[in-house]
Enzyme design. Structure first.
Site: not given
Ligand code: MCN
Ligand code: FES
Ligand code: FES
Length: 922
Positions: A883
């Protein structure tokens, strides 16, 4: 081979069909079908070519793109009667297969062109046609092509798609070695922090991944097709529902109304805030007494075919008594407004914020005070895949519901009482999902397919049209905000006063939580010792509020980030310097009184400063009387987690053949949950020396995986990541013989040691109190945005020519994924700032009408740089990231427009007519 259409035209009992011979992917086929059927449906339903995706269904998104007789065609709008006999068709199935990938597909994987993957087959077919006609396309050629052919993507921000096309073309010309595009595992075997491609990428680029609609086609014969009877008004009393005529329509099995729903017929919002004046049981599964918003479901027709179901739905008669429609918070707050939910006031939740001393005397004495009103609107999520799902009873008598849910366990508890089924008798599964951006944090059709399955005892399938997706799923809740800031002569912030009103639509689920964001994020990033403010959540009759990426941050950081520019102007400081003076440093606290877990903002600013100075020079040099150019900055912050002690659990198991399986509910919107699990588990299991393919993933099914919590609040990498680490650590320790030798499976069994371990983690955080004070998140994400804007002085049209983001998301698990998150989020920020809206139900119910950003709306020049500050609580130092890019880019854009032309837009979106009016008023 002759195959027949599922959908046939009935005319006096006779079905008139056409037969066509086709050359499909090099193979002769003949089809018999209705002449009015679309080519997309025939390719999917009759020929099983499910790579052809139906997104908008109206020619606006390009997911159904195929090549027909050498020309690119959007097959959803091509009727079979317009097709020539012996037409030659190419779909992605004819371009490359999982075992024989085409260079375009290899390049798509290398650049992570497929996030959710729903747009991918259409893009790959489009690219194939482009390179056939132009073997060496420039970046502009590629962008022109995708714009002209309306290939839309909501996830990627487009830049990496252009990179992929250019690399594929170079390989095809022989200018590049394809082997350079394949990922090579580093010598130390480590994939954490690399560009390892996500496990689902091959199935996405080959169109072989089954999304919900594809699975629907593969359901057993006899599966009932569902169509909804929906309200076309926004507020009304239901006087009667007459299904008698509809029941007699061909193919109808049953029409389900509220009378058939055995439970409370309500979706519970699981209210956790004791001060909420509602009880959280306000959202009907099927409307009984009232309609609360446009699109509300009143009945479900269950029939043998989709066409029969829709035809019968049109015959259901609903008698309504119209009630006043409150389409915005101010209207619903008026003294004479009736209660939308009788017994609950329209203002049903209030949140106060009080940090430090009373602010009134501070404002009175301050050298500088600024104040303004802001509005961030009802941004629509606009995934390309419309909502879709199905339900069936399994052989254990459990109700199985498969949808796009990104909160399986959460949704299970939200819908079980309404359906009258014990939670343990429901299994929820996530299908491959073509983007949600948060709308699926709320249940949508889960209870509808559940109710229809229970009422008929049969398997049922429901696929929204894109219009239904837009009109009957949640939206970003508009915020009306007033902010005042007080500063001394040097620009040091002394105090802040805030007032915010949330238009949450008719359903209260999570409205209280969203309202709390006003206390947490207005003024976030700055050390403001004294804050007072009040916010409120209001029920209205516009679209219900659901989570949207950033959830509360874009709504609350926009006001403070634009007001900081207003303050800088008033004091006569550069907006960069004013921010730099006030950002979090050791000793600072957040608006909730929390000490930030890391202090990376100064480094972020120091990294940005030379880029900002260069950008200022660039825009000054390129500004003309016709096109004025300017720069804008903003900072963005968001917590990674759900408020307070957020928890997740997973399981990890050693298999007989030495591989390891991770069982996890880390829901995949399209962001890359599979890679999240794999990257984290691989790092944690490194002592075992496993290769990535020796780690198996079982994901997103409540019958096989523990509760990982919803994929909202950018929480999964941190919270589920820590749970994965805990489970893997336990397994590694159980297997450990010496410092670097480990038991085999056989040795573990012989020693009677368990081979399966549960990993659980709870964030050390506390919920905010009635004054909005607390330590709600263990990890935050920090970033700074720089927008270089151009404003056409004749039309008022503003465009972003370059976006820069310096991001600190902690240590990075996967670079490809995180880059993709940043580009995609920035693109949605541009949309939020300039074009996107869902205010006018009619005009904004299509992608184009709602301001969907196509490739030419997003700059090709996007620069992202990372400061990787290790997070003490994050797994291997990671914070979240999803986000961050949508926290405040729109504020930088709006500040850039002001810098360019002197018009300050405070109510989004900044449409050309608003900017033009501002220019004319000057
Ligand atoms: N990641 C990483 N290194 C980090 C942090 C995160 O490699 N330091 C990677 C994670 O492994 C994950 C991705 O980035 O694959 C996102 O991680 P994170 O921020 O923990 O979020 P979530 O996996 O909980 O995903 C949800 C978040 C939200 S809240 C929305 S809304 C959202 C989003 O991610 N909706 C999306 N990204 C999106 N991306 C796509 N393509 N489509 C959506 O609907
Ligand atoms: Fe055909 Fe969108 S253009 S589905
Ligand atoms: Fe393009 Fe999701 S990857 S829409």
């Amino acid at each position: 081979m002759v195959v027949t259409c599922k959908a046939m035209k009935h005319l006096g009992g006779i079905q008139f069909m056409i037969k066509l011979n086709l050359q499909v992917n090099g193979i002769a086929k003949s089809v018999v079908c209705d002449k009015d059927e679309s080519l997309a449906n025939v390719l999917r339903d009759n020929l099983g070519l499910t790579s052809v995706k139906i997104g908008c269904g109206t020619g606006q998104c390009g997911t159904c793109t195929i090549i027909l007789d050498g020309k690119l065609v959007r097959s959803c709008t091509m009727k079979m009667k317009r097709m020539q006999n012996d037409a030659v068709i190419t779909t992605v199935e004819g371009i490359g297969t999982p075992n024989h990938l085409h260079p375009i597909q290899v390049a798509w994987i290398a650049h992570s062109g497929a996030q959710c993957g729903f747009c991918t087959p259409g893009f790959i077919v489009s690219t194939y046609a482009l390179i056939e006609s132009n073997p060496n396309p420039s970046r502009d050629d590629v962008r022109d092509w995708f714009q002209k052919n309306r290939n839309a993507c909501r996830c990627t921000g487009y830049k990496q798609l252009v990179d992929a096309v250019r690399d594929a073309a170079a390989v095809m010309r022989g200018d590049k070695d394809i082997n350079d595009l394949y990922f090579k595992i580093p010598e130390d075997g480590r994939i954490w922090g690399t560009r390892y491609p996500r496990p689902s990428s091959v199935s996405k680029v080959t169109g072989t991944l089954d999304f919900g609609a594809d699975l629907g086609l593969k359901m057993p014969a006899g599966t009932l097709q569902l169509a909804l009877v929906q309200a076309e008004v926004s507020h009304a009393k239901i006087l009667s529902i007459d299904t008698s005529e509809a029941e007699k329509m061909p193919g109808v099995e049953k029409i389900v109304t509220h009378k058939d729903v055995k439970g409370k017929n309500r979706i519970t919002g699981l209210i956790t805030f004791p001060t909420n004046k509602g009880d959280g049981w306000d959202r009907p599964i099927l409307c009984d007494e009232k309609v609360f918003q446009y699109g509300d479901a009143i009945a479900i027709v269950c029939a043998d075919t989709d066409k029969h179901a829709k035809a019968a739905a049109a015959k259901v008669k609903v008698e309504l008594e119209r009630l006043p429609e409150y389409m915005s918070a101010p209207a619903a707050m008026a003294d004479d407004a009736i209660e939308i939910h009788p017994g609950t006031p329209n203002i049903y939740f209030e949140q106060h914020v009080a940090k430090g001393a009373e602010t009134a005397p501070i404002f009175e004495a301050a050298a500088h005070v600024v104040e303004d009103d802001f509005y961030v609107g009802r941004q629509p999520h606009m995934p390309l895949e419309p909502d879709v799902g199905f339900a069936f009873m399994n052989d254990e008598g459990k109700l199985c519901i498969h949808t796009k849910s990104i909160g399986l366990h959460l949704h299970l508890y939200m819908i079980a009482p309404g359906l009258g089924v014990e939670p343990e008798n429901i299994v929820m599964v996530q299908n491959a999902t073509g983007g949600t951006f948060g709308y699926k944090f709320s249940p949508t059709m889960e209870a509808l397919v559940g109710a229809a399955c229970l009422a008929t005892g049969k398997a049922v399938f429901l696929n929204y049209t894109w219009k239904q997706q837009q009109t009957y799923t949640g939206k970003r809740s508009p915020f009306f905000t007033n902010v005042r800031m007080a500063a001394d002569n040097d620009g040091k912030l002394l105090g802040m006063e805030t007032d915010w009103t949330v238009d949450h639509g008719p359903y209260s689920e999570f409205g209280d939580l969203l309202t709390l964001r006003g206390a947490q994020y207005i003024g976030a990033g700055y050390d403001i010792a004294n804050i007072r403010g009040d916010g409120r959540c209001v029920a209205t009759n516009h679209a219900w509020g659901s989570a949207f990426r950033g959830y509360g941050a874009p709504e609350t950081e926009f006001p403070s980030e634009v007001l900081m520019d207003e303050l800088a102007e008033k004091i006569g400081m550069d907006p960069f310097d004013l921010r730099y003076k006030n950002i979090y440093r050791k000793g600072s606290t957040t608006p909730t009184g929390q000490e930030p877990e890391v202090y990376s903002l100064p480094e972020i600013f120091d990294t940005m400063r030379p880029k900002y100075e260069a950008a200022k020079k660039r825009v000054a040099a390129n500004s003309t009387d016709e096109i004025k150019r300017g720069v804008g900055i903003s900072l963005g912050i968001y917590g990674s987690g759900l408020d307070g002690p957020d928890t997740a659990e997973i399981d990890v198991e050693l298999n007989e053949n030495g591989t390891v399986t991770v069982f996890a509910c880390w829901h995949d919107h399209g962001q890359g949950a599979d890679m999240g699990v794999l990257g984290t588990a691989h790092e944690a299991l490194r002592p075992l020396g496993l290769t990535p393919d020796q780690i198996k993933l079982v994901m997103n099914d409540t019958s096989t995986c523990g509760n990982g919590g919803p994929a909202g609040g950018s929480r999964s990498q941190v919270i589920i990541g820590r749970a994965i680490k805990a489970g893997c650590d336990a397994l590694v320790e159980a297997m450990r013989k010496t410092a670097d030798t480990f038991s085999t499976y056989a040795e573990m069994v012989e020693a009677e040691k368990p081979v399966r371990y549960n990993g659980k983690w709870t964030a050390p955080a506390t919920e905010c109190d009635a004054n909005g004070q607390g330590n709600p998140f263990a990890c935050y994400m920090y970033g700074m945005f720089l927008a270089e804007m151009a404003v056409d002085m004749k039309t008022g049209k503003a465009s972003a020519e370059k976006m820069t983001l310096i991001a600190d998301v902690g240590k990075i698990n996967n670079r490809l994924i995180v880059d993709g998150q940043m580009y995609g989020g920035l693109a949605q920020g541009i949309g939020l700032a300039l074009t996107e809206d869902y205010e006018d139900i009619k005009k904004h119910s299509t992608m184009k009408g709602a301001g969907f950003p196509y490739i030419k709306d997003i700059p090709d020049d996007i620069e992202v740089e990372y400061i990787e500050t290790a997070r003490p609580e994050g797994p291997f130092g990671a914070s979240g990231c999803g986000e961050l890019p949508l926290t405040a880019p729109h504020a930088a854009i709006i500040n850039g427009i002001y810098n360019a032309c002197g018009v300050r837009i405070t109510k989004l979106p900044a449409l050309p007519e608003k900017i033009l009016a501002g220019l004319q008023a000057k």
